[in-house]
Scaffold this motif. Sequence first.
Motif, PDB file in Angstrom:
ATOM      1  N   ASP A   1       0.813  -1.217   0.000  1.00  0.00           N
ATOM      2  CA  ASP A   1       0.000   0.000   0.000  1.00  0.00           C
ATOM      3  C   ASP A   1       0.848   1.269   0.000  1.00  0.00           C
ATOM      4  O   ASP A   1       0.365   2.328  -0.392  1.00  0.00           O
ATOM      5  CB  ASP A   1      -0.934   0.020   1.214  1.00  0.00           C
ATOM      6  CG  ASP A   1      -1.975  -1.089   1.151  1.00  0.00           C
ATOM      7  OD1 ASP A   1      -2.291  -1.522   0.019  1.00  0.00           O
ATOM      8  OD2 ASP A   1      -2.460  -1.510   2.217  1.00  0.00           O
ATOM      9  N   ALA A   2       2.080   1.174   0.446  1.00  0.00           N
ATOM     10  CA  ALA A   2       2.955   2.352   0.478  1.00  0.00           C
ATOM     11  C   ALA A   2       3.868   2.411  -0.740  1.00  0.00           C
ATOM     12  O   ALA A   2       4.232   3.509  -1.178  1.00  0.00           O
ATOM     13  CB  ALA A   2       3.792   2.348   1.746  1.00  0.00           C
ATOM     14  N   ILE A   3       4.226   1.271  -1.285  1.00  0.00           N
ATOM     15  CA  ILE A   3       5.193   1.252  -2.387  1.00  0.00           C
ATOM     16  C   ILE A   3       4.617   1.853  -3.661  1.00  0.00           C
ATOM     17  O   ILE A   3       5.238   2.700  -4.301  1.00  0.00           O
ATOM     18  CB  ILE A   3       5.671  -0.194  -2.659  1.00  0.00           C
ATOM     19  CG1 ILE A   3       6.510  -0.693  -1.499  1.00  0.00           C
ATOM     20  CG2 ILE A   3       6.490  -0.267  -3.939  1.00  0.00           C
ATOM     21  CD1 ILE A   3       6.874  -2.145  -1.628  1.00  0.00           C
ATOM     22  N   TYR A   4       3.436   1.418  -4.038  1.00  0.00           N
ATOM     23  CA  TYR A   4       2.873   1.843  -5.318  1.00  0.00           C
ATOM     24  C   TYR A   4       2.666   3.360  -5.424  1.00  0.00           C
ATOM     25  O   TYR A   4       3.159   3.977  -6.368  1.00  0.00           O
ATOM     26  CB  TYR A   4       1.576   1.076  -5.608  1.00  0.00           C
ATOM     27  CG  TYR A   4       1.832  -0.287  -6.214  1.00  0.00           C
ATOM     28  CD1 TYR A   4       2.004  -0.419  -7.582  1.00  0.00           C
ATOM     29  CD2 TYR A   4       1.923  -1.409  -5.422  1.00  0.00           C
ATOM     30  CE1 TYR A   4       2.245  -1.656  -8.144  1.00  0.00           C
ATOM     31  CE2 TYR A   4       2.168  -2.644  -5.967  1.00  0.00           C
ATOM     32  CZ  TYR A   4       2.337  -2.772  -7.341  1.00  0.00           C
ATOM     33  OH  TYR A   4       2.586  -3.997  -7.888  1.00  0.00           O
ATOM     34  N   PRO A   5       1.945   3.985  -4.492  1.00  0.00           N
ATOM     35  CA  PRO A   5       1.770   5.443  -4.655  1.00  0.00           C
ATOM     36  C   PRO A   5       3.083   6.222  -4.578  1.00  0.00           C
ATOM     37  O   PRO A   5       3.299   7.168  -5.338  1.00  0.00           O
ATOM     38  CB  PRO A   5       0.847   5.848  -3.509  1.00  0.00           C
ATOM     39  CG  PRO A   5       0.281   4.608  -2.970  1.00  0.00           C
ATOM     40  CD  PRO A   5       1.168   3.494  -3.370  1.00  0.00           C
ATOM     41  N   ALA A   6       3.969   5.803  -3.665  1.00  0.00           N
ATOM     42  CA  ALA A   6       5.228   6.528  -3.499  1.00  0.00           C
ATOM     43  C   ALA A   6       6.071   6.452  -4.765  1.00  0.00           C
ATOM     44  O   ALA A   6       6.586   7.475  -5.249  1.00  0.00           O
ATOM     45  CB  ALA A   6       6.002   5.967  -2.312  1.00  0.00           C
ATOM     46  N   THR A   7       6.186   5.277  -5.335  1.00  0.00           N
ATOM     47  CA  THR A   7       7.016   5.125  -6.529  1.00  0.00           C
ATOM     48  C   THR A   7       6.379   5.789  -7.741  1.00  0.00           C
ATOM     49  O   THR A   7       7.066   6.432  -8.539  1.00  0.00           O
ATOM     50  CB  THR A   7       7.252   3.627  -6.815  1.00  0.00           C
ATOM     51  OG1 THR A   7       7.707   2.985  -5.627  1.00  0.00           O
ATOM     52  CG2 THR A   7       8.285   3.440  -7.893  1.00  0.00           C
ATOM     53  N   ILE A   8       5.066   5.669  -7.873  1.00  0.00           N
ATOM     54  CA  ILE A   8       4.386   6.291  -9.007  1.00  0.00           C
ATOM     55  C   ILE A   8       4.519   7.807  -8.948  1.00  0.00           C
ATOM     56  O   ILE A   8       4.864   8.457  -9.945  1.00  0.00           O
ATOM     57  CB  ILE A   8       2.911   5.854  -9.058  1.00  0.00           C
ATOM     58  CG1 ILE A   8       2.825   4.380  -9.455  1.00  0.00           C
ATOM     59  CG2 ILE A   8       2.120   6.712 -10.037  1.00  0.00           C
ATOM     60  CD1 ILE A   8       1.442   3.791  -9.313  1.00  0.00           C
ATOM     61  N   PHE A   9       4.256   8.409  -7.791  1.00  0.00           N
ATOM     62  CA  PHE A   9       4.365   9.862  -7.678  1.00  0.00           C
ATOM     63  C   PHE A   9       5.805  10.336  -7.852  1.00  0.00           C
ATOM     64  O   PHE A   9       6.057  11.382  -8.460  1.00  0.00           O
ATOM     65  CB  PHE A   9       3.804  10.352  -6.341  1.00  0.00           C
ATOM     66  CG  PHE A   9       2.307  10.353  -6.286  1.00  0.00           C
ATOM     67  CD1 PHE A   9       1.555  10.931  -7.287  1.00  0.00           C
ATOM     68  CD2 PHE A   9       1.642   9.773  -5.225  1.00  0.00           C
ATOM     69  CE1 PHE A   9       0.168  10.937  -7.239  1.00  0.00           C
ATOM     70  CE2 PHE A   9       0.261   9.770  -5.160  1.00  0.00           C
ATOM     71  CZ  PHE A   9      -0.474  10.351  -6.177  1.00  0.00           C
ATOM     72  N   PHE A  10       6.749   9.566  -7.320  1.00  0.00           N
ATOM     73  CA  PHE A  10       8.148   9.952  -7.462  1.00  0.00           C
ATOM     74  C   PHE A  10       8.573   9.936  -8.923  1.00  0.00           C
ATOM     75  O   PHE A  10       9.179  10.894  -9.416  1.00  0.00           O
ATOM     76  CB  PHE A  10       9.047   9.026  -6.636  1.00  0.00           C
ATOM     77  CG  PHE A  10      10.505   9.351  -6.766  1.00  0.00           C
ATOM     78  CD1 PHE A  10      11.035  10.465  -6.146  1.00  0.00           C
ATOM     79  CD2 PHE A  10      11.342   8.553  -7.527  1.00  0.00           C
ATOM     80  CE1 PHE A  10      12.374  10.777  -6.280  1.00  0.00           C
ATOM     81  CE2 PHE A  10      12.676   8.850  -7.671  1.00  0.00           C
ATOM     82  CZ  PHE A  10      13.202   9.964  -7.042  1.00  0.00           C
TER      83      PHE A  10
END
Length: 113
Positions: free
Chosen positions: A85-94
Amino acid sequence: MGSELIIIPIIFGAIFGVFYLYFSTRNKERLALIEKDASIFMKGKQHAAPIWKVLTLNLSLLLMGIGLGTFIASIIDNYSTLDEDAIYPATIFFMAGVGLFIGFNMTKNLDKE
């Protein structure tokens, strides 16, 4: 009792005076600059890239960043024990931000040409 009635107009007068001096001085300085060098209004736009090129470039790099962010998040999710749940949004936004930053720099290069 009379001093309270005098203080309020003095405060408002002081505030009005400060703003009046600020805006009148700024206007006079601008007029002096215009009289000194009016060529700043004669130049017009120098070579600038068309807006459709800039939008296409930034949109394509944004979408590429989102796709690359999803791919990297999938790899990290499969090969690590981090929270999905934390990896996907963080990596996509980055990666989307990296894509927009690259697009900004490429747009500056388009304007130089």
